[in-house]
Write a protein that holds these residues in place. Structure first.
Motif, short mmCIF file in Angstrom:
data_model
loop_
_atom_site.label_atom_id
_atom_site.label_comp_id
_atom_site.label_asym_id
_atom_site.label_seq_id
_atom_site.Cartn_x
_atom_site.Cartn_y
_atom_site.Cartn_z
N TYR A 118 0.84 -1.21 0.00
CA TYR A 118 0.00 0.00 0.00
C TYR A 118 0.87 1.26 0.00
O TYR A 118 0.64 2.19 -0.76
N ILE A 119 1.89 1.27 0.84
CA ILE A 119 2.79 2.44 0.89
C ILE A 119 3.52 2.59 -0.44
O ILE A 119 3.70 3.71 -0.94
N GLY A 120 3.92 1.46 -1.04
CA GLY A 120 4.58 1.50 -2.34
C GLY A 120 3.73 2.25 -3.36
O GLY A 120 4.24 3.12 -4.09
N GLN A 121 2.42 1.93 -3.38
CA GLN A 121 1.51 2.60 -4.32
C GLN A 121 1.38 4.09 -4.02
O GLN A 121 1.32 4.91 -4.93
N LEU A 122 1.31 4.41 -2.72
CA LEU A 122 1.19 5.81 -2.29
C LEU A 122 2.38 6.64 -2.78
O LEU A 122 2.25 7.79 -3.18
N LEU A 123 3.58 6.02 -2.69
CA LEU A 123 4.81 6.79 -2.91
C LEU A 123 5.24 6.84 -4.37
O LEU A 123 6.03 7.69 -4.75
N ARG A 124 4.74 5.87 -5.18
CA ARG A 124 5.18 5.81 -6.58
C ARG A 124 5.07 7.16 -7.29
O ARG A 124 6.04 7.58 -7.94
N PRO A 125 3.92 7.87 -7.16
CA PRO A 125 3.80 9.16 -7.89
C PRO A 125 4.84 10.19 -7.46
O PRO A 125 5.10 11.14 -8.21
N LEU A 126 5.44 10.05 -6.28
CA LEU A 126 6.37 11.06 -5.78
C LEU A 126 7.76 10.94 -6.40
O LEU A 126 8.60 11.81 -6.24
N GLY A 127 8.03 9.79 -7.06
CA GLY A 127 9.32 9.62 -7.69
C GLY A 127 10.45 9.27 -6.74
O GLY A 127 11.61 9.19 -7.14
N VAL A 128 10.14 9.04 -5.45
CA VAL A 128 11.18 8.67 -4.49
C VAL A 128 11.47 7.18 -4.65
O VAL A 128 10.61 6.39 -5.07
N LYS A 129 12.73 6.77 -4.39
CA LYS A 129 13.10 5.35 -4.47
C LYS A 129 12.48 4.61 -3.29
O LYS A 129 12.66 5.03 -2.14
N VAL A 130 11.75 3.53 -3.56
CA VAL A 130 11.12 2.77 -2.49
C VAL A 130 11.68 1.36 -2.51
O VAL A 130 11.68 0.69 -3.54
N THR A 131 12.20 0.89 -1.36
CA THR A 131 12.78 -0.46 -1.30
C THR A 131 12.11 -1.24 -0.16
O THR A 131 11.43 -0.68 0.70
N ARG A 132 12.29 -2.56 -0.19
CA ARG A 132 11.73 -3.44 0.85
C ARG A 132 12.90 -4.19 1.45
O ARG A 132 13.79 -4.64 0.71
N ILE A 133 12.92 -4.38 2.77
CA ILE A 133 14.00 -5.17 3.38
C ILE A 133 13.98 -6.58 2.81
O ILE A 133 12.93 -7.08 2.41
N ALA A 134 15.14 -7.24 2.81
CA ALA A 134 15.25 -8.58 2.24
C ALA A 134 14.64 -9.62 3.15
O ALA A 134 14.71 -9.52 4.38
N HIS A 135 14.01 -10.63 2.56
CA HIS A 135 13.54 -11.80 3.31
C HIS A 135 14.45 -12.95 2.97
O HIS A 135 14.95 -13.04 1.85
N GLY A 136 14.65 -13.87 3.87
CA GLY A 136 15.48 -15.03 3.57
C GLY A 136 15.73 -15.84 4.82
O GLY A 136 15.08 -15.62 5.85
N VAL A 137 16.64 -16.79 4.72
CA VAL A 137 16.97 -17.64 5.87
C VAL A 137 17.70 -16.77 6.90
O VAL A 137 18.67 -16.11 6.56
N PRO A 138 17.22 -16.72 8.15
CA PRO A 138 17.90 -15.89 9.15
C PRO A 138 19.33 -16.38 9.38
O PRO A 138 19.59 -17.57 9.29
N VAL A 139 20.24 -15.44 9.68
CA VAL A 139 21.62 -15.80 9.98
C VAL A 139 21.62 -16.71 11.21
O VAL A 139 20.97 -16.41 12.21
N GLY A 140 22.32 -17.84 11.13
CA GLY A 140 22.33 -18.78 12.25
C GLY A 140 21.18 -19.76 12.18
O GLY A 140 21.11 -20.70 12.95
#
Lengths: 199, 199
Positions: free
Chosen positions: A156-178
């Motif tokens: 939802y935030i991604g859609q909100l921010l797209r028109p503003l032209g700001v770079k939007v990223t998402r933290i990575a998902h994956g196997v936790p360290v350890g």
């Protein structure tokens, strides 16, 4: 056994804390009354003061001391061109404990959850948009939890921010360290595979 | 992260509670400040009042409401010829929860423990002797815990009371109801065997 009213009241109040059942509440209550008065007063006062003397920062939403500038927003050593969006104050504490991120924060105060009646108006989206107006922030990192509500809120935030032209990223998902592959759930493994990088 | 002083103070106070580590204390502290003020005031006041408005009964030592007669000592439905000696108030609560015992109590306030500097003068032995003077109490049941200090304390009280001619008994030790023989420790099994009864 006849109830001891002030003790019952304390057991009830303690049982409302998260993770404290009635047995633990009773054990804690007996411990409290067995302490000296100064100890008990310090506990009671620190509870009341923590509420009275803190409030969310009007800018980032992180918990701050009332009457003091927000330590996170005001810190001159932090980068002001990157903003990390999290659900709550505990997420800020977790990120700060990791000691890697050095930009600004934006605390939403929750996630979108139609089931619990939490819509966009209940969260700090408007404040987020306001912060992006002057163009100083170049990247917004969405760090809501990787669960259904967290993903939906990030989208939802991604859609909100797209028109503003700001770079939007998402933290990575994956196997936790350890963590161990064999005990990792299928969704996480899929995300870990899709997010693979060249060595 | 810059410390939020009132919150740090609360985390410190909460971490002094038994079984509450620093992570749990932090989680509880953030929960507390997120509640509304009436909720927080109720918690703080109930803590302070539980201490201010309760005190050990001067007769039995069990926790009572200040300015009120002790509910256990004053209850006319309780037998007054039998006295159960326990270590602390939590033991009274446990016995009352079992709903079988209907006599008087005597709370020692601990057990003999030379290692921790707790000698006979630190416990309510004098008050116990005083209660036996008028001869109304015919039996004293020693219900201190079945550990080293509890057994030593029971033995000590046994010696104190022998000259008075009152009947002194010790609660039974054995395999707990619902327990399993194969997981019961050797000392308990020995006690269970020695305490066997004819069916």
């Amino acid at each position: 056994m006849a109830a001891i009213a002030p003790l019952e009241r304390l057991v009830n109040a303690l049982s409302r804390l998260p993770g404290i059942g009635s047995k633990t509440a009773q054990r804690l209550a007996y411990h409290v009354v067995a302490q000296d008065e100064a100890w008990v007063r310090e506990l009671a006062e620190s509870i009341y003061n923590a509420k009275k003397k803190t409030a969310p920062c009007p800018v980032c939403g992180a918990l701050s001391e009332v009457g003091m500038p927000c330590a996170l927003c005001e810190d001159p050593r932090r980068r002001r061109d990157i903003l990390l969006v999290v659900e709550n104050m505990r997420d800020v504490v977790a990120m700060e404990r990791a000691r890697d991120y050095n930009g600004l924060y934006h605390v939403l105060g929750g996630v979108l959850s139609p089931m619990e009646g939490i819509g966009p108006d209940s969260l700090r989206f408007g404040e987020l948009m306001d912060r992006l107006k002057d163009g100083e922030i170049k990247e917004v990192v969405l760090a809501t939890d990787p669960d259904v509500e967290g993903e939906a809120t990030a989208a939802y935030i991604g859609q909100l921010l797209r028109p503003l032209g700001v770079k939007v990223t998402r933290i990575a998902h994956g196997v936790p360290v350890g963590g161990e592959l064999e005990y990792t759930d299928e969704l996480t493994l899929n995300q870990a595979f899709r997010g693979r990088r060249e060595l």
